[in-house]
Every structure is written in structure tokens, then in C-alpha cells.
Design a protein around this motif. Structure first.
Motif, PDB file in Angstrom:
ATOM      1  N   LYS A  19       0.866  -1.176   0.000  1.00  0.00           N
ATOM      2  CA  LYS A  19       0.000   0.000   0.000  1.00  0.00           C
ATOM      3  C   LYS A  19       0.907   1.232   0.000  1.00  0.00           C
ATOM      4  CE  LYS A  19      -2.061  -1.669   3.603  1.00  0.00           C
ATOM      5  NZ  LYS A  19      -2.953  -1.894   4.774  1.00  0.00           N
ATOM      6  N   ILE A  20       0.943   1.906  -1.136  1.00  0.00           N
ATOM      7  CA  ILE A  20       1.911   2.983  -1.342  1.00  0.00           C
ATOM      8  C   ILE A  20       1.179   4.287  -1.599  1.00  0.00           C
ATOM      9  CG2 ILE A  20       3.851   3.780  -2.746  1.00  0.00           C
ATOM     10  CD1 ILE A  20       4.408   0.818  -3.386  1.00  0.00           C
TER      11      ILE A  20
ATOM     12  N   TRP B 291      -3.450   4.086   6.353  1.00  0.00           N
ATOM     13  CA  TRP B 291      -3.528   3.068   5.304  1.00  0.00           C
ATOM     14  C   TRP B 291      -2.166   2.716   4.729  1.00  0.00           C
ATOM     15  CZ3 TRP B 291      -2.162   3.756   0.107  1.00  0.00           C
ATOM     16  CH2 TRP B 291      -2.552   2.730  -0.777  1.00  0.00           C
ATOM     17  N   ALA B 292      -1.273   3.677   4.602  1.00  0.00           N
ATOM     18  CA  ALA B 292      -0.040   3.503   3.828  1.00  0.00           C
ATOM     19  C   ALA B 292       0.994   2.638   4.542  1.00  0.00           C
ATOM     20  CB  ALA B 292       0.561   4.862   3.502  1.00  0.00           C
ATOM     21  N   ASP B 293       1.631   1.755   3.765  1.00  0.00           N
ATOM     22  CA  ASP B 293       2.812   1.014   4.237  1.00  0.00           C
ATOM     23  C   ASP B 293       4.067   1.863   4.085  1.00  0.00           C
ATOM     24  OD1 ASP B 293       1.381  -1.339   4.767  1.00  0.00           O
ATOM     25  OD2 ASP B 293       1.624  -2.050   2.705  1.00  0.00           O
ATOM     26  N   VAL B 294       4.095   2.649   3.028  1.00  0.00           N
ATOM     27  CA  VAL B 294       5.252   3.477   2.724  1.00  0.00           C
ATOM     28  C   VAL B 294       4.764   4.657   1.887  1.00  0.00           C
ATOM     29  CG1 VAL B 294       5.838   2.171   0.634  1.00  0.00           C
ATOM     30  CG2 VAL B 294       7.627   3.452   1.817  1.00  0.00           C
ATOM     31  N   MET B 295       5.480   5.776   1.966  1.00  0.00           N
ATOM     32  CA  MET B 295       5.058   6.982   1.275  1.00  0.00           C
ATOM     33  C   MET B 295       6.217   7.543   0.458  1.00  0.00           C
ATOM     34  SD  MET B 295       3.405  10.426   3.032  1.00  0.00           S
ATOM     35  CE  MET B 295       2.417   9.388   4.110  1.00  0.00           C
ATOM     36  N   LEU B 296       5.887   8.119  -0.682  1.00  0.00           N
ATOM     37  CA  LEU B 296       6.861   8.817  -1.528  1.00  0.00           C
ATOM     38  C   LEU B 296       6.361  10.234  -1.759  1.00  0.00           C
ATOM     39  CD1 LEU B 296       9.209   9.081  -3.664  1.00  0.00           C
ATOM     40  CD2 LEU B 296       7.578   8.154  -5.335  1.00  0.00           C
ATOM     41  N   ILE B 297       7.247  11.212  -1.615  1.00  0.00           N
ATOM     42  CA  ILE B 297       6.933  12.583  -2.002  1.00  0.00           C
ATOM     43  C   ILE B 297       7.885  12.972  -3.122  1.00  0.00           C
ATOM     44  CG2 ILE B 297       6.729  14.984  -1.281  1.00  0.00           C
ATOM     45  CD1 ILE B 297       6.170  14.031   1.531  1.00  0.00           C
ATOM     46  N   ALA B 298       7.323  13.179  -4.316  1.00  0.00           N
ATOM     47  CA  ALA B 298       8.134  13.460  -5.493  1.00  0.00           C
ATOM     48  C   ALA B 298       7.300  14.213  -6.522  1.00  0.00           C
ATOM     49  CB  ALA B 298       8.658  12.146  -6.102  1.00  0.00           C
ATOM     50  N   PRO B 299       7.803  15.270  -7.105  1.00  0.00           N
ATOM     51  CA  PRO B 299       9.021  15.946  -6.675  1.00  0.00           C
ATOM     52  C   PRO B 299       8.808  16.672  -5.346  1.00  0.00           C
ATOM     53  CG  PRO B 299       7.928  17.225  -8.373  1.00  0.00           C
ATOM     54  CD  PRO B 299       7.163  15.939  -8.257  1.00  0.00           C
TER      55      PRO B 299
ATOM     56  N   THR C 208       2.766   6.994  10.290  1.00  0.00           N
ATOM     57  CA  THR C 208       3.991   6.552  10.970  1.00  0.00           C
ATOM     58  C   THR C 208       4.895   5.753  10.047  1.00  0.00           C
ATOM     59  OG1 THR C 208       2.864   4.558  11.767  1.00  0.00           O
ATOM     60  CG2 THR C 208       2.865   6.488  13.227  1.00  0.00           C
ATOM     61  N   CYS C 209       4.511   5.563   8.805  1.00  0.00           N
ATOM     62  CA  CYS C 209       5.275   4.729   7.876  1.00  0.00           C
ATOM     63  C   CYS C 209       6.522   5.465   7.389  1.00  0.00           C
ATOM     64  CB  CYS C 209       4.401   4.345   6.685  1.00  0.00           C
ATOM     65  SG  CYS C 209       3.933   5.736   5.629  1.00  0.00           S
ATOM     66  N   PRO C 210       7.490   4.747   6.797  1.00  0.00           N
ATOM     67  CA  PRO C 210       8.651   5.408   6.198  1.00  0.00           C
ATOM     68  C   PRO C 210       8.223   6.319   5.044  1.00  0.00           C
ATOM     69  CG  PRO C 210       9.008   3.032   6.389  1.00  0.00           C
ATOM     70  CD  PRO C 210       7.568   3.274   6.673  1.00  0.00           C
ATOM     71  N   VAL C 211       8.933   7.438   4.901  1.00  0.00           N
ATOM     72  CA  VAL C 211       8.642   8.402   3.845  1.00  0.00           C
ATOM     73  C   VAL C 211       9.898   8.612   3.011  1.00  0.00           C
ATOM     74  CG1 VAL C 211       7.848  10.734   3.293  1.00  0.00           C
ATOM     75  CG2 VAL C 211       6.989   9.582   5.350  1.00  0.00           C
ATOM     76  N   LEU C 212       9.784   8.370   1.721  1.00  0.00           N
ATOM     77  CA  LEU C 212      10.893   8.568   0.785  1.00  0.00           C
ATOM     78  C   LEU C 212      10.749   9.948   0.147  1.00  0.00           C
ATOM     79  CD1 LEU C 212      13.366   7.459  -0.743  1.00  0.00           C
ATOM     80  CD2 LEU C 212      11.775   6.456  -2.404  1.00  0.00           C
ATOM     81  N   LEU C 213      11.803  10.749   0.225  1.00  0.00           N
ATOM     82  CA  LEU C 213      11.784  12.113  -0.298  1.00  0.00           C
ATOM     83  C   LEU C 213      12.671  12.202  -1.532  1.00  0.00           C
ATOM     84  CD1 LEU C 213      12.227  14.021   3.095  1.00  0.00           C
ATOM     85  CD2 LEU C 213      10.081  13.435   1.927  1.00  0.00           C
ATOM     86  N   ALA C 214      12.104  12.719  -2.613  1.00  0.00           N
ATOM     87  CA  ALA C 214      12.839  12.855  -3.876  1.00  0.00           C
ATOM     88  C   ALA C 214      12.785  14.308  -4.330  1.00  0.00           C
ATOM     89  CB  ALA C 214      12.248  11.928  -4.938  1.00  0.00           C
ATOM     90  N   PRO C 215      13.737  15.126  -3.878  1.00  0.00           N
ATOM     91  CA  PRO C 215      13.693  16.533  -4.226  1.00  0.00           C
ATOM     92  C   PRO C 215      13.995  16.797  -5.697  1.00  0.00           C
ATOM     93  CG  PRO C 215      15.623  16.039  -2.870  1.00  0.00           C
ATOM     94  CD  PRO C 215      14.843  14.782  -3.000  1.00  0.00           C
ATOM     95  N   ALA C 216      13.471  17.910  -6.198  1.00  0.00           N
ATOM     96  CA  ALA C 216      13.757  18.353  -7.557  1.00  0.00           C
ATOM     97  C   ALA C 216      13.544  19.857  -7.612  1.00  0.00           C
ATOM     98  CB  ALA C 216      12.852  17.649  -8.565  1.00  0.00           C
ATOM     99  N   MET C 217      14.582  20.575  -8.040  1.00  0.00           N
ATOM    100  CA  MET C 217      14.460  22.035  -8.173  1.00  0.00           C
ATOM    101  C   MET C 217      15.678  22.575  -8.899  1.00  0.00           C
ATOM    102  SD  MET C 217      15.013  23.012  -4.134  1.00  0.00           S
ATOM    103  CE  MET C 217      14.038  21.599  -3.588  1.00  0.00           C
TER     104      MET C 217
END
Length: 403
Positions: free
Chosen positions: A5-6, A80-88, A114-123
Motif C-alpha cells: 500500500k503505497i 492506510w499507507a505502508d510506505v510513502m513517496l513525495i516526489a518531486p 507513521t510509515c517510512p517516507v521517501l523524499l525525492a527533491p527536484a528544483m
């Protein structure tokens, strides 16, 4: 395992278009994907696009501020989420995360999870290098929930050459798979992991060689998994496709061609390694004579004299220290266990991965694999078909339990 669940948060930057590939890839793999767009993100890609790719409605702030007919949306999504991504990841959202601020659906959902959050910056490079942005970047990394991908360097949408390019979709997908398995634990931090991968080429002349179909995908997966768990990785690889070499796998890479070259490099790197994983398909034999010029067809020998190639696994097994872990691979057809056990003992390995190359979607060239793990104490663990990255993680779990 249940479907992953992403939750993917989209920031307001031109790199938002690249996240379409991430969402599509995850949905096609069977993951349950939910997408949250900031107001800025909708200026670049529409909610309808992400809803279509995710096979589920995409959420915006318009949904956040609507009267709730049940539990609040940000609470539901966060739990709900197992893991999260924020991109960009934009400079604006980065600042909010650094100081725990929440004024939209995305940032409220981060605080409600409370799940892990992956951050992918772009600028833009100048934006990325601002002292305030770098301070915020350091701050978020002090929180163990947050994990980072990139940014890389290259030509940006503004035509600037420099840092600020968002991590590529295949690398983001791989890191999300790792985070789901590890839940963000960096249990290989401080370890030096040495991996070889790919096939070797033993040349008869400048255009003809003895080789094999190995693509190096298993070794790349091992490198990615080790990096995602905090290790420092040296990857020694034979010839590989340009597309695979673009993947973020290995802190240091050393390219070789022949078994002799790989043998020399592996012996040089052995003293500083904690774990050594031998996934390369190294030639067993090489031509007795190598010609500096192309042989005319008429001059090709009817029988090709061969001599043994260097035995990397055996030589490393002779030289390794008790504190080091040496893991071999045995690609087999038919009975995969018996020859693997023999190789384990003869080459003084700590563990071995026996994997079939004669079954569908397994072995050379495949994105998936299956195997039997065996160690020197007699333990045996069968691994059902799975992605090579997941197999890499399961192998590291297995190796950590070796006494």
C-alpha cells in the motif's frame, strides 16, 4: 504477502511528469497506489492522469476541505499507507516537513502517518543550493522516518547543468520496494559490501569471445538492497547494458571484462570488505591463445584449445578472514541443491544461493528469481519466485543470521 500500500504525494514541479511512470509501474506490479496532489502539482499533471494510472481516484485539497462522512481523509490515508513517496519534493514542502508544519492534505497526511517516507527533491540548482534549503534538508534527515533519493545532477528543465535533478523512476520504485521490506531499518550501516556481477568475456581475438547470457541484474539488485539498508557498496561488474548501468546501484563501481581482471580486482578489494557476494557468471575456461588481430574464418581452429580461468570463489575462500562473510551463487539446471552444497564446501563459502536457470521467469535476464539458500551449518531456506530485489533482501536477512 499482501499487496503493498503505497501513498504518493506529488509536489508542484515540472518533474511531476516523471512520477507518472512510478505510479504506472507500481500499479502494474500489483501494488495498491493512492495519489495526493498539491495545488501546485495540478498545474503540471492533472488528477485524472494519476487516477487513471493508479486505478483509483487521486486526492487534492478540494477533497481535504470537504465535509467528512467518516474519518478525516488525512487520517485514513496516513493509517492506510505502508510506505510513502513525495516526489518531486519542492523547497516549499521540504520546509514544512522540516518544521512539522501542515497546511494541506499532503503535509497533514505525513503528520498523521507513521510509515517510512521517501523524499525525492527536484528544483533549480540555485534553489537547491540555498543555505536555507540545505538546512531544511539536513533537518528532515535527522528524523528516522525520512529517507532520501537524490537529487542527481544533469541538465534541468531550466537548461541549467547542475544538482537538483529528481531521482529516476526505476530507482524510486526500487527504493520503495526496499522500504516496505525493511520498514526503514538501516541494519547494514557501517558494513562494506563487495559484490561482483555480470558475465565475463574471454576473447579469442578482438571480435570473438567465450561468454554467457548474464545481464548483471541480480548483482545490481544486491547492490541496491545493500545501499538501501545503509551499507557502503563496491560493485565489480562485467560488460552490461547502458540502461542497467544507469541504475543507482553501488557507491563505487569497477568495470572489468575478463575473469582474470575480475579475479585481480576482487583480491585487491577483499581486505576491506565485511561481506562478499559472488553473483557474477564468471567463465570457467578461456582460450589458450588470444590473437591480437581478427582471425580470418579459414584460419579458425577446428578445435579450440582451452585453459582454466581463475577461480575467484576458491581463491577468496582461501584468503577470507573469520569475521568476513563470503556468499556464492550457483546457477544450475535440474537438481540445484546437490552441486550447490558441493561448491559451498569445496570453496569454503559461508553460504550459497542455488538458483535454477531452466525455469520460466528465473535466472539469466529475468527481473525475477527463485532459489534455495544454504549455509555452512546445514541450514536451508527455499525462496519462492519473487523480484530479484526482494530476493536480495531475503538473502541479507539470511546472511545476518549466520553464526
Amino acid at each position: 504477502m499482501d499487496a503493498p500500500k503505497i501513498l504518493i504525494g506529488i509536489g508542484g514541479g515540472i518533474a511531476a511528469y516523471k512520477v507518472c511512470e512510478v505510479v504506472s509501474t507500481l500499479a502494474k506490479s500489483g501494488a495498491a497506489v493512492r495519489v495526493v496532489l498539491t495545488d501546485g502539482a495540478q498545474q503540471f499533471v492533472t488528477p485524472l492522469t494519476f487516477a487513471t494510472l493508479a486505478r483509483h481516484a487521486a486526492y487534492t485539497d478540494a477533497d481535504f476541505w470537504q465535509p467528512s462522512h467518516g474519518r478525516p481523509l488525512h487520517i485514513e490515508l496516513g493509517e492506510w499507507a505502508d510506505v510513502m513517496l513525495i516526489a518531486p519534493l519542492t523547497a516549499n514542502t521540504l520546509g514544512k516537513l522540516a518544521y512539522g508544519l501542515a497546511d494541506n492534505l499532503l503535509t497533514n497526511t505525513v503528520l498523521a502517518s507513521t510509515c517510512p517516507v521517501l523524499l525525492a527533491p527536484a528544483m533549480n540548482t540555485d534553489m537547491w543550493e540555498q543555505p536555507s534549503v540545505q538546512r531544511n534538508w539536513r533537518l528532515v534527515q535527522e528524523d528516522s522516518r525520512f529517507h532520501t533519493a537524490g537529487p542527481g545532477a544533469g541538465r534541468l528543465a531550466c537548461d541549467r547543468l547542475g544538482a537538483g535533478r529528481m531521482a529516476e523512476p526505476p530507482d524510486l520504485v526500487a527504493q520503495l520496494e526496499s522500504l516496505r521490506h525493511t520498514q526503514g531499518q538501516r541494519d547494514l550501516a557501517g558494513k562494506q559490501v563487495l559484490i561482483n556481477t555480470g558475465g565475463t568475456r574471454e576473447f579469442l581475438d578482438p571480435v570473438r569471445f567465450i561468454g554467457n547470457p548474464s545481464t548483471g541484474k541480480m548483482g545490481l539488485a544486491l547492490a541496491q538492497a545493500a545501499q538501501h539498508r545503509g551499507a557502503t557498496v563496491t560493485l565489480v561488474h562485467g560488460p552490461m547494458s547502458a540502461d542497467l548501468l544507469k541504475l543507482d546501484a553501488g557507491d563505487r563501481r569497477i568495470a572489468v571484462t575478463s575473469a582474470a581482471e575480475m579475479h585481480q580486482v576482487m583480491l585487491q578489494e577483499l581486505p576491506t570488505a565485511d561481506w562478499i557476494l559472488l553473483s557474477a557468471a564468471v567463465a570457467d575456461v578461456q582460450p589458450a591463445t588470444t590473437y591480437p588481430h581478427k582471425l580470418p574464418k579459414a584460419d579458425l581452429p577446428a578445435a579450440l584449445p582451452l585453459v582454466p580461468a581463475p577461480d575467484i570463489a576458491a581463491d577468496l575462500g582461501q584468503r577470507k578472514q573469520p569475521s568476513q562473510r563470503l556468499i556464492g551463487f550457483a546457477a544450475q539446471t535440474g537438481d540445484i541443491v546437490t552441486p550447490a552444497v558441493e561448491k559451498l564446501e569445496r570453496k569454503r563459502l559461508d553460504a550459497i544461493v542455488a538458483n535454477p536457470i531452466d525455469l520460466p521467469d528465473s535466472g539469466f535476464g529475468s527481473d525475477h528469481n527463485q532459489a534455495v539458500f544454504l549455509d555452512k551449518t546445514g541450514r536451508k531456506r527455499a525462496i519462492a519466485p519473487c523480484s530479484k530485489l526482494l530476493m536480495a533482501h531475503r538473502l541479507y536477512d539470511f546472511v545476518q543470521s549466520i553464526e
